[in-house]
Structure formats: structure tokens, C-alpha cells
Design a protein around this motif. Sequence first.
Motif, PDB file in Angstrom:
ATOM      1  N   TYR A  46     -18.238 -30.548  21.745  1.00 27.65           N
ATOM      2  CA  TYR A  46     -18.585 -29.428  20.882  1.00 27.65           C
ATOM      3  C   TYR A  46     -17.337 -28.613  20.576  1.00 27.65           C
ATOM      4  O   TYR A  46     -16.627 -28.185  21.483  1.00 27.65           O
ATOM      5  N   ILE A  47     -17.065 -28.423  19.289  1.00 27.89           N
ATOM      6  CA  ILE A  47     -15.955 -27.577  18.855  1.00 27.89           C
ATOM      7  C   ILE A  47     -16.432 -26.729  17.686  1.00 27.89           C
ATOM      8  O   ILE A  47     -17.488 -26.984  17.096  1.00 27.89           O
ATOM      9  N   VAL A  48     -15.647 -25.735  17.345  1.00 26.57           N
ATOM     10  CA  VAL A  48     -15.935 -24.895  16.181  1.00 26.57           C
ATOM     11  C   VAL A  48     -14.688 -24.881  15.321  1.00 26.57           C
ATOM     12  O   VAL A  48     -13.573 -24.688  15.824  1.00 26.57           O
ATOM     13  N   ILE A  49     -14.881 -25.095  14.014  1.00 29.53           N
ATOM     14  CA  ILE A  49     -13.760 -25.021  13.078  1.00 29.53           C
ATOM     15  C   ILE A  49     -14.022 -23.905  12.076  1.00 29.53           C
ATOM     16  O   ILE A  49     -15.163 -23.485  11.874  1.00 29.53           O
ATOM     17  N   SER A  50     -12.938 -23.456  11.463  1.00 29.33           N
ATOM     18  CA  SER A  50     -13.007 -22.355  10.511  1.00 29.33           C
ATOM     19  C   SER A  50     -12.149 -22.674   9.289  1.00 29.33           C
ATOM     20  O   SER A  50     -11.199 -23.456   9.380  1.00 29.33           O
ATOM     21  N   ALA A  51     -12.478 -22.031   8.206  1.00 31.39           N
ATOM     22  CA  ALA A  51     -11.659 -22.140   7.002  1.00 31.39           C
ATOM     23  C   ALA A  51     -10.316 -21.449   7.213  1.00 31.39           C
ATOM     24  O   ALA A  51      -9.344 -21.743   6.518  1.00 31.39           O
ATOM     25  N   PHE A  52     -10.276 -20.547   8.180  1.00 33.52           N
ATOM     26  CA  PHE A  52      -9.094 -19.721   8.410  1.00 33.52           C
ATOM     27  C   PHE A  52      -8.581 -19.891   9.834  1.00 33.52           C
ATOM     28  O   PHE A  52      -9.348 -20.172  10.740  1.00 33.52           O
ATOM     29  N   PRO A  53      -7.276 -19.646  10.035  1.00 32.65           N
ATOM     30  CA  PRO A  53      -6.749 -19.668  11.402  1.00 32.65           C
ATOM     31  C   PRO A  53      -7.420 -18.591  12.244  1.00 32.65           C
ATOM     32  O   PRO A  53      -8.012 -17.648  11.717  1.00 32.65           O
ATOM     33  N   SER A  63      -7.640 -14.893  11.409  1.00 27.87           N
ATOM     34  CA  SER A  63      -8.361 -14.485  10.205  1.00 27.87           C
ATOM     35  C   SER A  63      -9.825 -14.902  10.220  1.00 27.87           C
ATOM     36  O   SER A  63     -10.491 -14.827   9.203  1.00 27.87           O
ATOM     37  N   CYS A  64     -10.331 -15.360  11.347  1.00 21.57           N
ATOM     38  CA  CYS A  64     -11.698 -15.876  11.391  1.00 21.57           C
ATOM     39  C   CYS A  64     -12.720 -14.767  11.152  1.00 21.57           C
ATOM     40  O   CYS A  64     -12.377 -13.594  11.151  1.00 21.57           O
ATOM     41  N   PHE A  65     -13.969 -15.125  11.011  1.00 25.62           N
ATOM     42  CA  PHE A  65     -14.987 -14.156  10.606  1.00 25.62           C
ATOM     43  C   PHE A  65     -15.178 -13.024  11.594  1.00 25.62           C
ATOM     44  O   PHE A  65     -15.470 -11.907  11.213  1.00 25.62           O
ATOM     45  N   TYR A  66     -15.007 -13.277  12.891  1.00 26.01           N
ATOM     46  CA  TYR A  66     -15.213 -12.183  13.830  1.00 26.01           C
ATOM     47  C   TYR A  66     -13.937 -11.374  14.062  1.00 26.01           C
ATOM     48  O   TYR A  66     -13.951 -10.388  14.769  1.00 26.01           O
ATOM     49  N   CYS A  67     -12.828 -11.776  13.437  1.00 25.52           N
ATOM     50  CA  CYS A  67     -11.566 -11.054  13.595  1.00 25.52           C
ATOM     51  C   CYS A  67     -11.154 -10.318  12.321  1.00 25.52           C
ATOM     52  O   CYS A  67     -10.297  -9.459  12.356  1.00 25.52           O
ATOM     53  N   GLY A  68     -11.730 -10.672  11.208  1.00 29.93           N
ATOM     54  CA  GLY A  68     -11.273 -10.102   9.945  1.00 29.93           C
ATOM     55  C   GLY A  68     -12.380 -10.031   8.915  1.00 29.93           C
ATOM     56  O   GLY A  68     -13.533  -9.802   9.243  1.00 29.93           O
ATOM     57  N   GLY A  92     -16.661 -14.392   6.449  1.00 37.87           N
ATOM     58  CA  GLY A  92     -18.061 -14.380   6.868  1.00 37.87           C
ATOM     59  C   GLY A  92     -18.427 -15.604   7.682  1.00 37.87           C
ATOM     60  O   GLY A  92     -17.616 -16.515   7.864  1.00 37.87           O
ATOM     61  N   VAL A  93     -19.673 -15.624   8.156  1.00 41.91           N
ATOM     62  CA  VAL A  93     -20.113 -16.749   8.981  1.00 41.91           C
ATOM     63  C   VAL A  93     -20.161 -18.064   8.208  1.00 41.91           C
ATOM     64  O   VAL A  93     -20.208 -19.130   8.813  1.00 41.91           O
ATOM     65  N   GLU A  94     -20.123 -17.991   6.888  1.00 36.45           N
ATOM     66  CA  GLU A  94     -20.081 -19.224   6.099  1.00 36.45           C
ATOM     67  C   GLU A  94     -18.706 -19.886   6.160  1.00 36.45           C
ATOM     68  O   GLU A  94     -18.518 -20.976   5.630  1.00 36.45           O
ATOM     69  N   SER A  95     -17.748 -19.243   6.822  1.00 38.90           N
ATOM     70  CA  SER A  95     -16.399 -19.808   6.934  1.00 38.90           C
ATOM     71  C   SER A  95     -16.162 -20.478   8.281  1.00 38.90           C
ATOM     72  O   SER A  95     -15.021 -20.798   8.624  1.00 38.90           O
ATOM     73  N   LEU A 116     -24.689 -21.441  14.171  1.00 42.55           N
ATOM     74  CA  LEU A 116     -24.045 -21.108  12.902  1.00 42.55           C
ATOM     75  C   LEU A 116     -24.844 -21.706  11.748  1.00 42.55           C
ATOM     76  O   LEU A 116     -25.721 -22.545  11.958  1.00 42.55           O
ATOM     77  N   VAL A 117     -24.526 -21.306  10.539  1.00 40.34           N
ATOM     78  CA  VAL A 117     -25.280 -21.796   9.379  1.00 40.34           C
ATOM     79  C   VAL A 117     -24.884 -23.208   8.977  1.00 40.34           C
ATOM     80  O   VAL A 117     -25.648 -23.892   8.300  1.00 40.34           O
ATOM     81  N   TYR A 118     -23.682 -23.658   9.392  1.00 37.91           N
ATOM     82  CA  TYR A 118     -23.245 -25.019   9.093  1.00 37.91           C
ATOM     83  C   TYR A 118     -23.014 -25.777  10.389  1.00 37.91           C
ATOM     84  O   TYR A 118     -22.278 -25.325  11.266  1.00 37.91           O
ATOM     85  N   LEU A 119     -23.637 -26.944  10.501  1.00 38.03           N
ATOM     86  CA  LEU A 119     -23.488 -27.818  11.658  1.00 38.03           C
ATOM     87  C   LEU A 119     -23.001 -29.172  11.165  1.00 38.03           C
ATOM     88  O   LEU A 119     -23.477 -29.667  10.140  1.00 38.03           O
ATOM     89  N   LEU A 120     -22.086 -29.773  11.883  1.00 38.79           N
ATOM     90  CA  LEU A 120     -21.622 -31.115  11.565  1.00 38.79           C
ATOM     91  C   LEU A 120     -21.964 -31.998  12.758  1.00 38.79           C
ATOM     92  O   LEU A 120     -21.414 -31.822  13.850  1.00 38.79           O
ATOM     93  N   LYS A 121     -22.892 -32.926  12.561  1.00 41.95           N
ATOM     94  CA  LYS A 121     -23.402 -33.769  13.647  1.00 41.95           C
ATOM     95  C   LYS A 121     -22.782 -35.156  13.590  1.00 41.95           C
ATOM     96  O   LYS A 121     -22.333 -35.605  12.537  1.00 41.95           O
ATOM     97  N   ASP A 122     -22.807 -35.864  14.731  1.00 41.04           N
ATOM     98  CA  ASP A 122     -22.251 -37.225  14.837  1.00 41.04           C
ATOM     99  C   ASP A 122     -20.854 -37.286  14.231  1.00 41.04           C
ATOM    100  O   ASP A 122     -20.519 -38.203  13.481  1.00 41.04           O
TER     101      ASP A 122
END
Length: 145
Positions: A77-84, A87-92, A95-98, A131-137
Motif C-alpha cells: 500500500y502506497i499513496v501518490i500525489s500530483a505534487f511533491p 505541496s500535497c493536499f494536507y500541506c498546501g 485538494g483530495v483529488e490530487s 481517498l476518492v481515487y484508488l488504484l488496485k492490482d
Amino acid sequence: MKKFFPVFALFMLASVASFGQELTWKILADVSWERKYNKEYDEHINYPKFGNIVKPFDKKEVIIKGYLLPVEVEGDYIVISAFPYQSCFYCGGAGVESVMEVYLKKKKTVKAMQIRVKGKLELNATDVNHLVYLLKDAEIVEEIN
């Protein structure tokens, strides 16, 4: 002609999604929010309403590039973001869509800051504990330093 273009664009997006093509964070930004009562938490919570641009990608194999967030970096299990991380959603201002939860097929230690992953996208409109986006397998296609 004006009505033809949006229908054609949606058809092309659905076709691209079915082949596991590259998905962008801009496409994932096609989400709005509506407040609904949540019985479990006894309060009103924002729930996602996915737009017509992102909907065709639901349950399709996609590839996406993102920055690894410092959660569980070893395991499946990992989490990725559009931003480093800075700049992630909980730091800047993002939003959660990122951000996206990624469930790997095989446990793997990821050492790169940015990765490309391939897997089946799930749009989560109901489970507020994820989160609103999940990537499975998923599998890591590339580690980018």
C-alpha cells in the motif's frame, strides 16, 4: 458541430482508458463536491461527484505518474500525489483529488520520489474512510529519481 465534439471527446477518452493509457491529474480534477449526511460519523461530509471526463476511466486499467507521499513506503500500500510532499493536499492548496491510494500486486520497497504505476482505477464516491481515487492490482512501471 458543437454537440458532436463533446460526445466524440468522451468516446475517445473511454477508448484511451480501456487500453491502460496514461492518465493525468488534470483529468482526475474533474470532480465536484456535495455535502451529505453520514450516519457513521453523525455529521455532514463532502462526497465526490465525478464529472463526465473522469467517469469513463472507472474500472479501467490506467498508468499514472505521481510523487510518493511518506505513508507506508514498504508493503503493498502506497499513496501518490500530483505534487511533491511539500505541496500535497494536507500541506498546501491542493485538494483530495490530487492524491491516490495505490494497492500493489506484490509488496515492494519504493525508494524513488516519483513513480509511474499501472493498475485498475476505482472512483470512490461512497467510502469516506478512503481517498476518492484508488488504484488496485497495481504495479510500478518506472521509478523516477
